[in-house]
Scaffold this motif. Sequence first.
Motif, PDB file in Angstrom:
ATOM      1  N   GLY A  61      46.239  19.037  41.357  1.00 10.21           N
ATOM      2  CA  GLY A  61      45.886  20.040  40.358  1.00 10.21           C
ATOM      3  C   GLY A  61      44.888  21.073  40.849  1.00 10.21           C
ATOM      4  N   ASP A  62      44.213  20.801  41.980  1.00  9.49           N
ATOM      5  CA  ASP A  62      43.269  21.780  42.529  1.00  9.49           C
ATOM      6  C   ASP A  62      44.009  23.035  42.982  1.00  9.49           C
ATOM      7  OD1 ASP A  62      41.132  20.159  42.064  1.00  9.49           O
ATOM      8  OD2 ASP A  62      40.938  19.437  44.128  1.00  9.49           O
ATOM      9  N   LYS A  63      43.369  24.206  42.812  1.00 14.61           N
ATOM     10  CA  LYS A  63      43.933  25.478  43.243  1.00 14.61           C
ATOM     11  C   LYS A  63      43.323  25.858  44.589  1.00 14.61           C
ATOM     12  CE  LYS A  63      46.064  26.353  39.253  1.00 14.61           C
ATOM     13  NZ  LYS A  63      47.527  26.497  39.099  1.00 14.61           N
ATOM     14  N   ILE A  64      44.172  26.151  45.570  1.00  7.57           N
ATOM     15  CA  ILE A  64      43.686  26.608  46.868  1.00  7.57           C
ATOM     16  C   ILE A  64      44.561  27.753  47.356  1.00  7.57           C
ATOM     17  CG2 ILE A  64      42.759  24.341  47.498  1.00  7.57           C
ATOM     18  CD1 ILE A  64      45.153  23.949  49.280  1.00  7.57           C
ATOM     19  N   LEU A  65      44.035  28.528  48.302  1.00  2.58           N
ATOM     20  CA  LEU A  65      44.764  29.675  48.826  1.00  2.58           C
ATOM     21  C   LEU A  65      45.844  29.229  49.803  1.00  2.58           C
ATOM     22  CD1 LEU A  65      41.833  32.151  49.552  1.00  2.58           C
ATOM     23  CD2 LEU A  65      43.433  32.232  47.639  1.00  2.58           C
ATOM     24  N   LYS A  66      46.946  29.954  49.787  1.00  4.11           N
ATOM     25  CA  LYS A  66      47.974  29.726  50.794  1.00  4.11           C
ATOM     26  C   LYS A  66      47.392  29.924  52.186  1.00  4.11           C
ATOM     27  CE  LYS A  66      52.392  30.712  48.536  1.00  4.11           C
ATOM     28  NZ  LYS A  66      53.616  31.560  48.577  1.00  4.11           N
ATOM     29  N   ASN A  67      47.981  29.261  53.156  1.00  2.00           N
ATOM     30  CA  ASN A  67      47.560  29.312  54.557  1.00  2.00           C
ATOM     31  C   ASN A  67      46.299  28.504  54.811  1.00  2.00           C
ATOM     32  OD1 ASN A  67      48.531  30.437  57.092  1.00  2.00           O
ATOM     33  ND2 ASN A  67      46.603  31.549  57.210  1.00  2.00           N
ATOM     34  N   SER A  68      45.798  27.801  53.777  1.00  2.00           N
ATOM     35  CA  SER A  68      44.645  26.925  53.982  1.00  2.00           C
ATOM     36  C   SER A  68      45.059  25.722  54.825  1.00  2.00           C
ATOM     37  CB  SER A  68      44.087  26.442  52.638  1.00  2.00           C
ATOM     38  OG  SER A  68      43.596  27.525  51.872  1.00  2.00           O
ATOM     39  N   THR A  69      44.112  25.191  55.593  1.00  2.00           N
ATOM     40  CA  THR A  69      44.372  24.025  56.438  1.00  2.00           C
ATOM     41  C   THR A  69      43.983  22.752  55.697  1.00  2.00           C
ATOM     42  OG1 THR A  69      44.005  25.300  58.461  1.00  2.00           O
ATOM     43  CG2 THR A  69      43.834  22.909  58.636  1.00  2.00           C
ATOM     44  N   ILE A  70      44.912  21.811  55.643  1.00  2.00           N
ATOM     45  CA  ILE A  70      44.707  20.557  54.916  1.00  2.00           C
ATOM     46  C   ILE A  70      44.570  19.407  55.914  1.00  2.00           C
ATOM     47  CG2 ILE A  70      45.622  19.000  53.164  1.00  2.00           C
ATOM     48  CD1 ILE A  70      44.926  21.830  52.170  1.00  2.00           C
ATOM     49  N   ASP A  71      43.465  18.662  55.798  1.00  2.00           N
ATOM     50  CA  ASP A  71      43.234  17.492  56.644  1.00  2.00           C
ATOM     51  C   ASP A  71      43.586  16.219  55.883  1.00  2.00           C
ATOM     52  OD1 ASP A  71      42.233  19.092  58.748  1.00  2.00           O
ATOM     53  OD2 ASP A  71      40.262  19.161  57.793  1.00  2.00           O
ATOM     54  N   PHE A  72      43.983  15.189  56.639  1.00  2.00           N
ATOM     55  CA  PHE A  72      44.458  13.943  56.026  1.00  2.00           C
ATOM     56  C   PHE A  72      43.647  12.742  56.501  1.00  2.00           C
ATOM     57  CE2 PHE A  72      48.037  16.824  56.001  1.00  2.00           C
ATOM     58  CZ  PHE A  72      48.660  16.591  54.793  1.00  2.00           C
ATOM     59  N   VAL A  73      43.472  11.804  55.587  1.00  2.00           N
ATOM     60  CA  VAL A  73      42.993  10.469  55.941  1.00  2.00           C
ATOM     61  C   VAL A  73      44.161   9.523  55.701  1.00  2.00           C
ATOM     62  CG1 VAL A  73      41.386   8.604  55.414  1.00  2.00           C
ATOM     63  CG2 VAL A  73      40.604  10.984  55.359  1.00  2.00           C
ATOM     64  N   LEU A  74      44.554   8.796  56.757  1.00  2.00           N
ATOM     65  CA  LEU A  74      45.744   7.951  56.690  1.00  2.00           C
ATOM     66  C   LEU A  74      45.408   6.495  56.984  1.00  2.00           C
ATOM     67  CD1 LEU A  74      48.083  10.256  58.836  1.00  2.00           C
ATOM     68  CD2 LEU A  74      47.873  10.252  56.348  1.00  2.00           C
ATOM     69  N   GLY A  75      46.231   5.624  56.453  1.00  2.00           N
ATOM     70  CA  GLY A  75      46.082   4.204  56.764  1.00  2.00           C
ATOM     71  C   GLY A  75      46.634   3.895  58.141  1.00  2.00           C
ATOM     72  N   ASP A  76      45.959   2.965  58.857  1.00  2.00           N
ATOM     73  CA  ASP A  76      46.415   2.638  60.221  1.00  2.00           C
ATOM     74  C   ASP A  76      47.323   1.413  60.270  1.00  2.00           C
ATOM     75  OD1 ASP A  76      44.656   0.575  59.765  1.00  2.00           O
ATOM     76  OD2 ASP A  76      43.259   1.121  61.366  1.00  2.00           O
ATOM     77  N   GLY A  77      47.479   0.732  59.116  1.00  2.00           N
ATOM     78  CA  GLY A  77      48.377  -0.414  59.069  1.00  2.00           C
ATOM     79  C   GLY A  77      47.853  -1.654  59.755  1.00  2.00           C
ATOM     80  N   LYS A  78      46.551  -1.717  60.085  1.00  2.00           N
ATOM     81  CA  LYS A  78      45.992  -2.837  60.844  1.00  2.00           C
ATOM     82  C   LYS A  78      45.170  -3.798  59.993  1.00  2.00           C
ATOM     83  CE  LYS A  78      45.758  -0.138  65.112  1.00  2.00           C
ATOM     84  NZ  LYS A  78      44.875   0.406  66.174  1.00  2.00           N
ATOM     85  N   GLU A  79      44.857  -3.442  58.770  1.00  2.00           N
ATOM     86  CA  GLU A  79      43.981  -4.269  57.945  1.00  2.00           C
ATOM     87  C   GLU A  79      44.573  -5.653  57.702  1.00  2.00           C
ATOM     88  OE1 GLU A  79      43.000  -3.761  53.476  1.00  2.00           O
ATOM     89  OE2 GLU A  79      41.438  -2.679  54.571  1.00  2.00           O
ATOM     90  N   LEU A  80      45.867  -5.726  57.510  1.00  2.00           N
ATOM     91  CA  LEU A  80      46.532  -7.007  57.264  1.00  2.00           C
ATOM     92  C   LEU A  80      46.348  -7.942  58.443  1.00  2.00           C
ATOM     93  CD1 LEU A  80      48.371  -8.811  55.559  1.00  2.00           C
ATOM     94  CD2 LEU A  80      50.338  -7.681  56.611  1.00  2.00           C
ATOM     95  N   PHE A  81      46.497  -7.344  59.630  1.00  2.00           N
ATOM     96  CA  PHE A  81      46.389  -8.178  60.823  1.00  2.00           C
ATOM     97  C   PHE A  81      44.967  -8.696  60.999  1.00  2.00           C
ATOM     98  CE2 PHE A  81      49.844  -5.157  61.673  1.00  2.00           C
ATOM     99  CZ  PHE A  81      50.888  -6.059  61.773  1.00  2.00           C
ATOM    100  N   LYS A  82      43.991  -7.884  60.633  1.00  2.00           N
ATOM    101  CA  LYS A  82      42.610  -8.330  60.726  1.00  2.00           C
ATOM    102  C   LYS A  82      42.347  -9.489  59.773  1.00  2.00           C
ATOM    103  CE  LYS A  82      40.469  -4.037  62.309  1.00  2.00           C
ATOM    104  NZ  LYS A  82      39.488  -2.968  62.001  1.00  2.00           N
TER     105      LYS A  82
END
Length: 204
Positions: free
Chosen positions: A165-186
Motif C-alpha cells: 500500500g505504500d506509494k513510491i516513485l517509479k524507477n526506485s530501487t527495492i532491496d530484499f531480505v530473503l530466507g536462506d532455508g538453513k534454519e531447519l537444519f540448524k
Amino acid sequence: MSLGKFLTSLTFFKQLFLAIVITVVFLFALIKFLDFRTNHGEEINVPDLSKMKLEVAEEKLDEDGLEVFLLDTVDFRPEFPPYTIVEQDPKPNSKVKDGRKIYVKLNAGGFSTVTMPDLINKTFRQAASTIRALGLVEGKSKYVPNIAKDVVLEISQNGKKLKAGDKILKNSTIDFVLGDGKELFKEEETDSLTQQLIDTTATN
C-alpha cells in the motif's frame, strides 16, 4: 456574310489562333501558380526536435514552413529533460513538403508513483517479476536464517522498510531480505547434539 464563308475566312482563323494562344497562356500560368502554391519539387529537411521544449520546436518548425502536432505525453525518461520532445514522426532528416505536420510526444515532468503490492512470503522470483512490471528496479538481496529459502521476508527502499500500500516513485530501487532455508537444519543439528548429550550422560 454567311456562316460557311465566315468559317473559311482569314478572320475566323485569326480569331481561332488567338483563342488557342490565350488558352495555352492561361493554362501555363495556372500550372505555374499551382506549382508555386504547393512548392512542387521542393522538399524540406525535417530537423531533429529531440530534447526541445514544445514552444521552441514550434518556432523552429514555423521558420521551416512546417507545423508541430502534440500526440501524447509518455512516462518519464530520465535521459530526457522534463517536458521535452522524446519522439517525432517523421524522423529527423526526412524529406517532406511545406506545411507538413510533425507529430511529437513529450516527456513527463517526473516519475509517476506506484502502489507497493504485498510481496511478503512471496518467492523472490515472483517478487522480482512484479516490481519490474511496476517500473521498479531490483536492488540488493540479503539472506537471513529462515526455514523458507528465497522467500521474501522484508522489502525496503534506501533503508526504509516498505509495506503493502505504500506509494513510491517509479524507477526506485527495492532491496530484499530473503530466507536462506538453513534454519531447519540448524534446529535438527541442535536436537541431534542434545540427544547425544543425554545418551552420554545416561551411559556414565
